[in-house]
Scaffold this active site. Sequence first.
Site, PDB file in Angstrom:
ATOM      1  N   ASN A  96       0.838  -1.208   0.000  1.00 27.21           N
ATOM      2  CA  ASN A  96       0.000   0.000   0.000  1.00 27.21           C
ATOM      3  C   ASN A  96       0.872   1.257   0.000  1.00 27.21           C
ATOM      4  O   ASN A  96       0.856   2.054   0.932  1.00 27.21           O
ATOM      5  CB  ASN A  96      -0.939  -0.002   1.204  1.00 27.21           C
ATOM      6  CG  ASN A  96      -2.008  -1.061   1.083  1.00 27.21           C
ATOM      7  OD1 ASN A  96      -2.419  -1.424  -0.014  1.00 27.21           O
ATOM      8  ND2 ASN A  96      -2.473  -1.572   2.206  1.00 27.21           N
ATOM      9  N   SER A 122      -6.562  -5.291  -2.075  1.00 28.30           N
ATOM     10  CA  SER A 122      -7.491  -5.300  -0.947  1.00 28.30           C
ATOM     11  C   SER A 122      -8.008  -6.714  -0.754  1.00 28.30           C
ATOM     12  O   SER A 122      -8.184  -7.456  -1.716  1.00 28.30           O
ATOM     13  CB  SER A 122      -8.655  -4.342  -1.196  1.00 28.30           C
ATOM     14  OG  SER A 122      -9.544  -4.333  -0.094  1.00 28.30           O
ATOM     15  N   LYS A 174      -6.411   2.705  -4.656  1.00 30.49           N
ATOM     16  CA  LYS A 174      -6.426   1.964  -3.389  1.00 30.49           C
ATOM     17  C   LYS A 174      -6.442   2.914  -2.199  1.00 30.49           C
ATOM     18  O   LYS A 174      -7.100   2.661  -1.186  1.00 30.49           O
ATOM     19  CB  LYS A 174      -5.193   1.049  -3.311  1.00 30.49           C
ATOM     20  CG  LYS A 174      -5.063   0.260  -1.993  1.00 30.49           C
ATOM     21  CD  LYS A 174      -6.277  -0.623  -1.732  1.00 30.49           C
ATOM     22  CE  LYS A 174      -6.024  -1.673  -0.664  1.00 30.49           C
ATOM     23  NZ  LYS A 174      -5.693  -1.136   0.648  1.00 30.49           N
ATOM     24  N   HIS A 177      -9.925   4.128  -1.880  1.00 33.68           N
ATOM     25  CA  HIS A 177     -10.697   2.977  -1.389  1.00 33.68           C
ATOM     26  C   HIS A 177     -10.618   2.906   0.129  1.00 33.68           C
ATOM     27  O   HIS A 177     -11.628   2.731   0.820  1.00 33.68           O
ATOM     28  CB  HIS A 177     -10.140   1.695  -2.029  1.00 33.68           C
ATOM     29  CG  HIS A 177     -10.561   0.421  -1.364  1.00 33.68           C
ATOM     30  ND1 HIS A 177      -9.980  -0.045  -0.204  1.00 33.68           N
ATOM     31  CD2 HIS A 177     -11.504  -0.497  -1.709  1.00 33.68           C
ATOM     32  CE1 HIS A 177     -10.542  -1.199   0.138  1.00 33.68           C
ATOM     33  NE2 HIS A 177     -11.465  -1.497  -0.757  1.00 33.68           N
ATOM     34  N   ASN A 178      -9.413   3.047   0.667  1.00 31.80           N
ATOM     35  CA  ASN A 178      -9.255   2.970   2.115  1.00 31.80           C
ATOM     36  C   ASN A 178      -9.859   4.175   2.824  1.00 31.80           C
ATOM     37  O   ASN A 178     -10.354   4.058   3.945  1.00 31.80           O
ATOM     38  CB  ASN A 178      -7.776   2.817   2.471  1.00 31.80           C
ATOM     39  CG  ASN A 178      -7.304   1.384   2.308  1.00 31.80           C
ATOM     40  OD1 ASN A 178      -7.795   0.666   1.446  1.00 31.80           O
ATOM     41  ND2 ASN A 178      -6.361   0.966   3.122  1.00 31.80           N
ATOM     42  N   GLU A 181     -13.387   3.395   3.084  1.00 34.68           N
ATOM     43  CA  GLU A 181     -13.507   2.358   4.121  1.00 34.68           C
ATOM     44  C   GLU A 181     -13.562   2.992   5.509  1.00 34.68           C
ATOM     45  O   GLU A 181     -14.369   2.586   6.358  1.00 34.68           O
ATOM     46  CB  GLU A 181     -12.304   1.426   3.993  1.00 34.68           C
ATOM     47  CG  GLU A 181     -12.231   0.279   4.957  1.00 34.68           C
ATOM     48  CD  GLU A 181     -10.932  -0.480   4.753  1.00 34.68           C
ATOM     49  OE1 GLU A 181     -10.030  -0.361   5.607  1.00 34.68           O
ATOM     50  OE2 GLU A 181     -10.806  -1.171   3.715  1.00 34.68           O
TER      51      GLU A 181
END
Length: 305
Positions: A96, A122, A174, A177-178, A181
Amino acid sequence: MRIALIGLGKMGANMARRLSAGNIELVAYNRSPEKTQELSEEISLQPAYSYEEVVTYLDKPHIIWSMVPAGKTTKEVAKAFYDLLGEDDIFIDGGNSFYRDSMQLAEMFSAKKIHFLDVGVSGGIWGLEEGYSLMIGGERKVADYLSPVFEVLAPGKDKGWGYVGPHGAGHFVKMVHNGIEYGMMEAMAEGFEILHAKQEFDLNLEEVSRIWQDGSVVRSWLLDLTHDALEEDRELSTIESWVDDSGEGRWTAHEAIELGVPTPVITNALFRRFDSRQKDSFAMKILAAMRNKFGGHAIKEKKGK
């Protein structure tokens, strides 16, 4: 197709297991040789105990997939293989990493005409069973060439993976995305804290989470994992309300500021994690439990428990 996997931690080892089961020939290396040896006794792979040895076991083009921690360690591994690889070889960073770091690595490798992909991964500790979501940045033709590898790692041949853009795009996607999240987890944690606080109803939160798992608009994998945690301990009595952050939420917030994009939910979710390190709350216990369930992230257990 034969590739080398560098780094056999929680994610790397399970990726190796999935690749091996999918008939991808594998060379594996870990800084701690014991892990390499243990895994070689469990699944079909060629163990290697130095970067030089890794390369000797690969055919051209040499394909290296790095699954080491982002930052200093990733850069060290990349620079080591820069010296060992040559034209048309491929280096993949599946950690990451900060997307700007990935762009710099791509530029470095291009000096020797070595191809570079940044792949956001992920799936956490469930990736072995469920498959990994893969967000791929770099040259499209290289991503297409490696599609047999991605298809094995992903939940399905045409599910959960894809090419998203040029160098840096994989880790940028990503990162966001986190950030998302963070916001989703925070909303769920706050909702369960409200339920927990309504003591006159004596609500069974494990039962509530079970009901919501089917038919509800908020049904999700995060809810499933929350149910699992509450089933084990309805009060989460052994967990400290201390929630770590891996860095990607911070990067998302910084990027939003640079782009002038309002992200109140993501930013507040990040600050709530900071706040968790200063006080005790049920919401933060829920957050800590979710992170442990999907990613195997450490939780702080209450002393004396």
